[in-house]
Scaffold this active site. Structure first.
Site, PDB file in Angstrom:
ATOM      1  N   GLY A  77       0.834  -1.199   0.000  1.00 58.03           N
ATOM      2  CA  GLY A  77       0.000   0.000   0.000  1.00 58.03           C
ATOM      3  C   GLY A  77       0.873   1.254   0.000  1.00 58.03           C
ATOM      4  CB  SER A  78       0.109   4.678   1.147  1.00 58.76           C
ATOM      5  OG  SER A  78      -1.040   4.796   0.344  1.00 58.76           O
ATOM      6  CB  SER A  79       4.134   1.465   3.737  1.00 58.09           C
ATOM      7  OG  SER A  79       4.085   0.212   3.073  1.00 58.09           O
ATOM      8  CE  LYS A 131       0.280   6.474  -1.911  1.00 57.97           C
ATOM      9  NZ  LYS A 131      -0.835   7.183  -1.271  1.00 57.97           N
TER      10      LYS A 131
END
Length: 705
Positions: A438-440, A442
């Site tokens: 997920g966004s970890s 980015k």
């Protein structure tokens, strides 16, 4: 003329016949001479043949070389058994002999020799003599007795191998606290002389309590060695912690154990004594990390032949116990002696001293390990804690867990079934697996985009609302995000965790540069770590196949799967001027960082991303703001990954992530935490993980809140 021809032919035939007869006679002569020569070998040559047979364990041919009297003194069966027991018992190898003097007189010969051979206890060397006697038909034959094996060996003597078992090394944490080592348990057993007259009923009661059949207990009691005052051990159980029992708030499991032991002691003849066992103080908190040992099986002995395992040895099955098995096991001491019929030692042939297993000290902090476990124990989660500046791994936790001490004490079939049937998979080691980040993820996309020049950190990508698609070629698929903000630049995209921004960023980077950047960061490769973990990937195939997959990969979805230890290592680049630290587990008095991926990004890029990740925590709009402390600067990134069967699936679950680290390298307790928790949907998503990690950080780092 014809008569002359006939005479000539007759003369030729006669000559050929004589010649052939001569050749046949010569061949017969040489064969006879060969046999005579073979039976007339010198004593030293015969002895070397004997030694060659010995080195091949060809005891049958050795027996054939003995003289008639020796055959009367010992049967072939006894001869073979004697040699087999001795030479195989000492694990003889490399048997060689050098001939010294040979003395012949009156049909007898004495051969002096020096023999050397390898054994389980080391090299054996000795000088000896062997006698040969000449027999009429066979020539010299060996006069054998037991001293031919070893000079001091008599007919009734035995060659014994005694073993001094090596002690297994212990495992300690960085502060010297025990993780695996010597402990005490309770051995439950029976003393036959103290049993009641109704022993059948008592055995039934005891069997029900211990989970052992009354028949099995009866067989143990009927063993030949058992006497009236013997202690016959039946089962090992946890020892009652008397100190805890007398405390203000004794543990429930300890109270139950005391009640259980009182029930056992109520059965006449039952005795409970202390016994030494392998012990794991952290129990469930460290089971996946520390692992456990078990008794070797027949398969183990075959697989590890020649590695000094005994039938009652233990072997590491998982975790550190398996990883450092060679260092922990040590080497058993061996002594080979000749003893007489009374057991008195006549001669020590070889001795190898015991070498105990080495102690292993890990970088792990037991207190932090337990704190993380207690915080997440009801979740399906894993957490990696590291020193971001040295690469030292401070904790590795997987929940739910199991108690590794249960494997030492003997796990019941019921307990084993419950662990395997538990849908939460307590035996499953999550920190070795890979998950959608997920966004970890980015910050990784940001680092690749800035490094390739595809991303200008100050470029406004434009507001798209809460959903976006590139064009109609994507059909009904849209990338969605949770926050609307302005300007849409890199720093704000981190703060608000904007999926659309990083989807566009991945498209700007392009397929080849994005995949190349990930390859350089260790994707699809083994990471250099003590524990083998699953490789991170960016696609289920060899490459990212479609534009939609590329866009989704930019914010940690698509087919992106990352191992938590790998992700934690990559985050170290932002604290170390763009260098990725190598994670390690073995403690060093002077921590010496080792770079795994030098120049993963430039120092300017690392500083820019760290600053942005700092605002993810410090800004009131930041998705990680719940972890904010006014006395410590943190940088980090949250992530919520959707796990669903298809793009239209509305019943899938979510994984919550939080990666956070201290930015001050001079802090007394620097730390990087990467936590992943399953099933956070409707529980606050990644915010659920942030709150839990905040409690851990507050406990680990002293000071204000």
């Amino acid at each position: 003329m014809r008569r002359r021809k006939r005479r000539f032919l007759f003369s030729t035939v006669c000559t050929l016949f004589i010649l052939l007869a001569g050749l046949a006679g010569a061949a017969l002569f040489f064969r006879i001479q060969g046999k005579i020569g073979a039976s007339r070998k010198t004593p030293d040559a015969l002895f070397l043949e004997y030694v060659e047979c010995l080195s091949k364990a060809d005891y049958t041919d050795m027996y054939r070389m003995l003289d008639e009297q020796s055959h009367l003194n010992i049967s072939e069966e006894d001869f073979i058994t004697r040699h087999k027991n001795i030479y195989e018992g000492i694990e003889a190898s490399g048997i060689t002999a050098q001939i010294g003097q040979v003395a012949e007189k009156d049909g007898e010969a004495v051969v002096s020799y020096n023999m050397s051979l390898g054994s389980i206890a080391g090299e054996i060397n000795f000088s000896n003599q062997v006698k040969f006697r000449k027999e009429k038909k066979k020539g010299y034959q060996m006069v054998w007795d037991d001293s031919v094996i070893f000079p001091e060996l008599g007919r009734s003597d035995k060659v014994r191998v005694s073993t001094d078992k090596a002690k297994r090394g212990s495992v300690f944490d960085r502060n010297g606290l025990l993780l695996a080592g010597k402990g005490t348990a309770s051995s439950v057993g029976l003393v036959p002389g103290k049993m009641s007259e109704d022993s059948a009923g008592d055995l039934e009661t005891l069997g029900n309590l211990l989970g052992i059949s009354a028949d099995a207990i009866g067989k143990k009691l009927s063993a030949k060695w058992v006497k009236e005052d013997s202690f016959v051990p039946l089962k090992t159980i946890k020892k009652v912690d008397e100190l805890n029992l007398n405390s203000m708030e004794p543990r429930e499991d300890n109270v139950k154990n005391k009640e259980f032991q009182d029930e056992l002691l109520a059965v006449p003849g039952v005795l409970i004594t202390d016994t030494e066992v392998r012990y794991y103080p952290l129990g469930e908190s460290g089971a996946h990390l520390v692992g456990y040992v078990q008794n070797v099986t027949a398969e183990d002995l075959e697989k590890h032949s020649g590695e000094d395992y005994l039938s009652d040895s233990v072997i590491g099955r998982s975790g550190m116990e398996a990883l450092f098995e060679k260092e922990l096991k040590g080497t058993n001491g061996r002594t080979i002696t000749i003893t007489d019929s009374y057991g008195t030692v006549k001669k020590t042939l070889a001795a190898k001293p015991r070498v105990d297993g080495k102690d292993i000290t890990l970088t792990i902090d037991s207190t932090l390990q337990d704190e993380i476990y207690q915080t997440f124990k009801e979740d399906k989660s894993c957490t990696v804690a590291m020193n971001p500046y040295t690469g030292e791994v401070l904790a590795l936790v997987s929940t739910p867990s199991y108690d590794d001490n249960d494997f030492i004490l003997g796990m019941s079939e019921e307990k084993w079934a419950s662990l395997n049937d538990d849908e939460r998979k307590p035996m499953f080691n999550r920190f070795r697996q890979r998950f959608a980040p997920g966004s970890s993820f980015k910050p990784i996309t940001g680092a690749i985009g800035l490094s390739t020049g595809a991303i200008d950190p100050n470029e406004d990508f434009g507001g798209e609302g809460l959903s976006w698609r590139k064009d109609e070629s994507w059909g009904n698929y849209y990338v969605t995000t949770l926050h609307d903000y302005s300007p849409v630049i890199l720093e704000n995209a981190f703060i608000y965790s904007d999926n659309i921004y990083f989807a566009k960023a991945a498209l700007k980077i392009g397929y080849d540069d994005f995949m190349s950047g990930l390859d350089k960061l260790g994707f699809n490769q083994e990471i250099p770590f003590d524990i083998s973990v699953t490789k991170s990937q960016y696609s289920n195939t060899e490459r990212i196949e479609t534009e939609v997959q590329l866009a989704d990969s930019g914010y940690g979805q698509g087919q992106m799967l990352v191992n938590p230890i790998h992700l934690a290592s990559l985050y170290t680049m932002f604290a170390n001027q763009g260098n990725v630290m190598k994670p390690y587990l073995q403690y060093k008095e002077e921590p010496k960082s080792e770079v795994w991926l030098p120049g993963a990004c430039s120092s300017e890029i690392a500083d820019r991303i760290q600053t942005a990740l700092g605002k993810v925590i410090s800004s009131e709009h930041g998705t990680g703001h719940a972890a904010y402390r006014n006395d410590i600067e943190f940088a980090g990134k949250t992530g919520t990954a959707e796990i669903k069967a298809s793009k239209d699936d509305r019943t899938g679950t979510e994984l919550g992530w939080f990666a956070v680290f201290t930015t001050d390298p001079n802090l007394e307790t620097p730390i990087l935490l990467v936590s992943m928790t399953e099933d956070v949907k409707d529980r606050g998503g990644s915010g659920y993980v942030v709150r839990k990690d905040k409690a851990i950080l507050n406990s680990y780092i002293s000071g204000g809140r």
